[in-house]
Design an enzyme around this catalytic site. Structure first.
Site, short mmCIF file in Angstrom:
data_model
loop_
_atom_site.label_atom_id
_atom_site.label_comp_id
_atom_site.label_asym_id
_atom_site.label_seq_id
_atom_site.Cartn_x
_atom_site.Cartn_y
_atom_site.Cartn_z
N ASN A 98 -10.28 0.20 -0.60
CA ASN A 98 -8.82 0.29 -0.61
C ASN A 98 -8.30 -0.21 -1.96
O ASN A 98 -8.34 -1.40 -2.24
CB ASN A 98 -8.26 -0.55 0.54
CG ASN A 98 -6.75 -0.47 0.65
OD1 ASN A 98 -6.07 0.04 -0.23
ND2 ASN A 98 -6.21 -0.98 1.75
N HIS A 128 -3.67 7.41 2.77
CA HIS A 128 -4.02 6.11 2.18
C HIS A 128 -5.40 5.70 2.68
O HIS A 128 -5.73 5.88 3.85
CB HIS A 128 -2.97 5.07 2.59
CG HIS A 128 -3.30 3.69 2.13
ND1 HIS A 128 -3.61 3.40 0.82
CD2 HIS A 128 -3.40 2.52 2.82
CE1 HIS A 128 -3.87 2.10 0.72
NE2 HIS A 128 -3.75 1.55 1.91
N CYS A 173 0.82 -1.23 0.00
CA CYS A 173 0.00 0.00 0.00
C CYS A 173 0.84 1.27 0.00
O CYS A 173 0.30 2.37 -0.12
CB CYS A 173 -0.98 0.00 1.16
SG CYS A 173 -2.31 -1.18 0.91
O1 UT7 Z 1 -3.98 -1.01 3.35
C1 UT7 Z 1 -3.11 -1.92 3.96
C2 UT7 Z 1 -3.17 -1.84 5.42
N1 UT7 Z 1 -4.39 -2.40 5.90
C3 UT7 Z 1 -5.05 -1.79 6.87
O2 UT7 Z 1 -4.68 -0.73 7.29
C4 UT7 Z 1 -6.27 -2.50 7.42
C5 UT7 Z 1 -6.25 -2.47 8.91
N2 UT7 Z 1 -7.32 -3.22 9.53
C6 UT7 Z 1 -8.63 -2.87 9.45
O3 UT7 Z 1 -8.96 -1.92 8.77
C7 UT7 Z 1 -9.62 -3.60 10.30
O4 UT7 Z 1 -8.93 -4.44 11.19
C8 UT7 Z 1 -10.66 -4.45 9.52
C9 UT7 Z 1 -11.62 -3.54 8.79
C10 UT7 Z 1 -9.93 -5.35 8.52
C11 UT7 Z 1 -11.47 -5.31 10.47
O5 UT7 Z 1 -12.07 -4.49 11.46
P1 UT7 Z 1 -11.93 -4.82 13.03
O6 UT7 Z 1 -12.72 -3.82 13.73
O7 UT7 Z 1 -10.45 -4.88 13.34
O8 UT7 Z 1 -12.59 -6.23 13.14
P2 UT7 Z 1 -11.96 -7.59 13.67
O9 UT7 Z 1 -11.03 -8.16 12.65
O10 UT7 Z 1 -11.45 -7.38 15.05
O11 UT7 Z 1 -13.25 -8.47 13.74
C12 UT7 Z 1 -14.31 -8.20 14.67
C13 UT7 Z 1 -15.42 -9.21 14.44
C14 UT7 Z 1 -14.93 -10.64 14.38
O12 UT7 Z 1 -15.91 -11.46 14.98
P3 UT7 Z 1 -15.73 -12.00 16.49
O13 UT7 Z 1 -14.45 -12.75 16.48
O14 UT7 Z 1 -15.66 -10.74 17.33
O15 UT7 Z 1 -16.93 -12.81 16.70
C15 UT7 Z 1 -14.87 -10.93 12.91
O16 UT7 Z 1 -15.03 -12.30 12.62
O17 UT7 Z 1 -16.05 -8.95 13.18
C16 UT7 Z 1 -16.05 -10.15 12.40
N3 UT7 Z 1 -15.92 -9.77 11.00
C17 UT7 Z 1 -16.97 -9.42 10.24
N4 UT7 Z 1 -18.30 -9.33 10.52
C18 UT7 Z 1 -19.11 -8.93 9.53
C19 UT7 Z 1 -14.82 -9.71 10.24
N5 UT7 Z 1 -15.12 -9.30 8.99
C20 UT7 Z 1 -16.45 -9.14 8.97
C21 UT7 Z 1 -17.38 -8.74 7.99
N6 UT7 Z 1 -18.68 -8.64 8.30
N7 UT7 Z 1 -16.98 -8.42 6.72
#
Ligand code: UT7
Length: 330
Positions: free
Chosen positions: A286, A256, A116
Site C-alpha cells: 500500500n 486502491h 489513502c
Molecule cells: O489504505 C488505508 C485503509 N487501510 C485498509 O484498508 C486496511 C484494512 N485492514 C486490513 O487490511 C487488515 O485488517 C490487516 C491486513 C491490517 C490485518 O488483517 P486481519 O485479517 O484483519 O488480521 P487481524 O488484525 O484481525 O489479526 C488477526 C491475527 C491477530 O492475532 P490473534 O489476536 O488472532 O492472536 C494478530 O495479532 O493476526 C495477528 N497478526 C499477525 N500475524 C502475523 C497481525 N499482524 C500480523 C502479522 N503476521 N504481520
C-alpha cells in the site's frame, strides 16, 4: 457551448529500487510470508533507503518520467497538486518544491491531504480547475514515503505499506472523454482507527510522544477493514448504477491497493471478471497516495481510448469514494 471535461493525457511513475520482501520481514518481526500473502496479497514493497531523501524525491522522479514520456514543456503546466500523507516538511507544501524542481516555473502548487484518498480526491480537484476553462494543464502527483512513518517493530503496520509515486496530467477534452462522474464521501468518526497521534496541533512533538512511539502510523486493522470492504464496494456500485454501467460496460476497475481481499469484494460486488481488475499490491504493497497512478502506469499499454474506468478508494479519516473516467488515448 461545448462542454469541457478533464481527461488524463499522460502518466508517469517511480518506485525506489530496494525490495523489502516478506522473507526479509520474517527476520524483522514475528510474521510469515504465508500470513502476509493470504491476509493482504502483498509479497514485497519498495523502500526509499536514502536517509536524506523525502517524498519530494519520489514525486519529482514520477513527474520527470511523465514529462519525458509525453514531451510536454514543464513551463506550460498551470498547477501542480501533490497528494501526500508524508510531506517533506509539516509547513511549506512539498508540491511547491516539486514544481520548482521540475521546471514548472509558471505553475502554482499545493499539497492535498486525505490519506489513502489523496489521489482520488486530487482527481476531483484537478478536474474542477480544467472544467473551469481557465487552466489547461494540471499535474496531479500522488507520492508517499510511508517508510518514514512506520514502526518496523510493529507487525500490524510495517508489513502493509511501501514507498512510491505516480503522476498524471489532466487536460481539457471536448469529445466527452475524461472524468465523467464522482461520488466522494468522508466520516470523521473514523479517525481513531487509522492515525498518527502526535506531531500535529492536538499533540505537538515532545520527549513523551517520541518515547510512546506516537509519531508512527497506528491502525486498528480489523475495524478499518470492516468499513473499507463495504464502503468501497458501495460507492463503486453506486457510480455504476447512476451512470447506467453494467459489468460489461466497465473495462477496468482501478482500486486502491490496501488489501487484496477488499479489492476482491469490490470487484465481486460490481460483477467484474478478475481480468478487468488492476492489481499490483503484490509488488508495491500500500503506497497510500501512489496506488492509483502506479496502477495506471503499469496498465497504460493495455488501455484504449474510450475505455470506461471505475476508480475506488478508501482511507484514513475516514475518506472514500469512486470516480468514473473515460480513458482518452491509446
Ligand atoms: O489504505 C488505508 C485503509 N487501510 C485498509 O484498508 C486496511 C484494512 N485492514 C486490513 O487490511 C487488515 O485488517 C490487516 C491486513 C491490517 C490485518 O488483517 P486481519 O485479517 O484483519 O488480521 P487481524 O488484525 O484481525 O489479526 C488477526 C491475527 C491477530 O492475532 P490473534 O489476536 O488472532 O492472536 C494478530 O495479532 O493476526 C495477528 N497478526 C499477525 N500475524 C502475523 C497481525 N499482524 C500480523 C502479522 N503476521 N504481520
Amino acid at each position: 457551448m461545448t462542454k469541457i471535461t478533464a481527461a488524463i493525457t499522460a502518466v508517469g511513475a517511480f518506485v525506489p529500487d530496494y525490495r523489502l520482501t516478506n522473507k526479509i520481514l520474517e527476520t524483522m518481526v514475528e510474521t510469515t510470508d504465508e500470513w502476509i500473502t493470504t491476509r493482504t496479497g502483498i509479497k514485497e514493497r519498495r523502500i526509499l533507503k536514502d536517509k536524506d531523501k523525502g517524498t519530494s524525491y519520489l514525486a519529482i522522479k514520477a513527474a520527470e518520467d511523465l514529462i519525458a514520456k509525453s514531451n510536454i514543456d514543464p513551463a506550460e503546466i498551470d498547477l501542480v497538486v501533490l497528494g501526500t500523507a508524508t510531506p517533506d516538511l509539516p509547513v511549506a507544501s512539498t508540491a511547491v518544491y516539486v514544481a520548482s524542481k521540475i521546471g514548472a516555473v509558471n505553475a502554482f502548487a499545493y499539497d492535498l491531504q486525505a490519506a489513502c484518498c489523496n489521489f482520488l480526491y486530487g482527481m476531483s480537484t484537478a478536474a474542477r480547475y480544467i472544467e473551469s476553462g481557465k487552466y489547461k494543464k494540471v499535474l496531479l502527483i500522488g507520492a508517499d514515503k510511508m517508510s518514514s512513518i512506520l514502526d518496523y517493530t510493529d507487525r500490524t503496520t510495517c508489513i502493509i505499506f511501501g514507498d512510491g509515486a505516480g503522476a498524471v496530467l489532466f487536460e481539457p477534452n471536448t469529445e466527452g472523454l475524461g472524468l465523467l462522474d464522482e461520488y466522494l464521501r468522508s466520516d470523521g468518526n473514523g479517525r481513531e482507527f487509522l492515525k498518527i497521534e502526535a506531531g500535529g496541533s492536538l499533540l505537538p512533538p515532545s520527549e513523551e510522544t517520541v518515547k510512546n512511539k506516537q509519531h508512527y502510523v497506528f491502525q486498528d486493522g480489523k475495524s478499518v477493514f470492516k468499513f473499507a470492504v463495504s464502503n468501497m464496494a458501495d460507492v463503486a456500485a453506486r457510480i455504476m448504477e447512476r451512470n447506467d454501467l453494467s459489468h460489461d460496460d466497465v473495462q477496468w476497475l482501478v482500486p486502491h491497493q490496501a488489501n487484496k481481499r477488499i479489492i476482491d469484494a469490490t470487484s465481486n460486488r460490481m460483477g467484474l471478471d478478475p481480468a478487468k481488475v488492476m492489481m499490483n499490491i503484490q509488488r508495491y504493497g500500500n503506497t497510500t497516495s501512489a496506488t492509483l497512478p502506479l496502477l495506471l502506469s503499469d496498465y497504460e499499454k493495455q488501455l484504449k481510448k474510450g475505455d470506461n474506468l471505475v476508480f475506488a478508494a478508501f482511507g484514513g479519516g475516514f475518506t472514500w469514494g469512486s470516480i468514473y473516467l473515460k480513458w482518452a488515448y491509446n
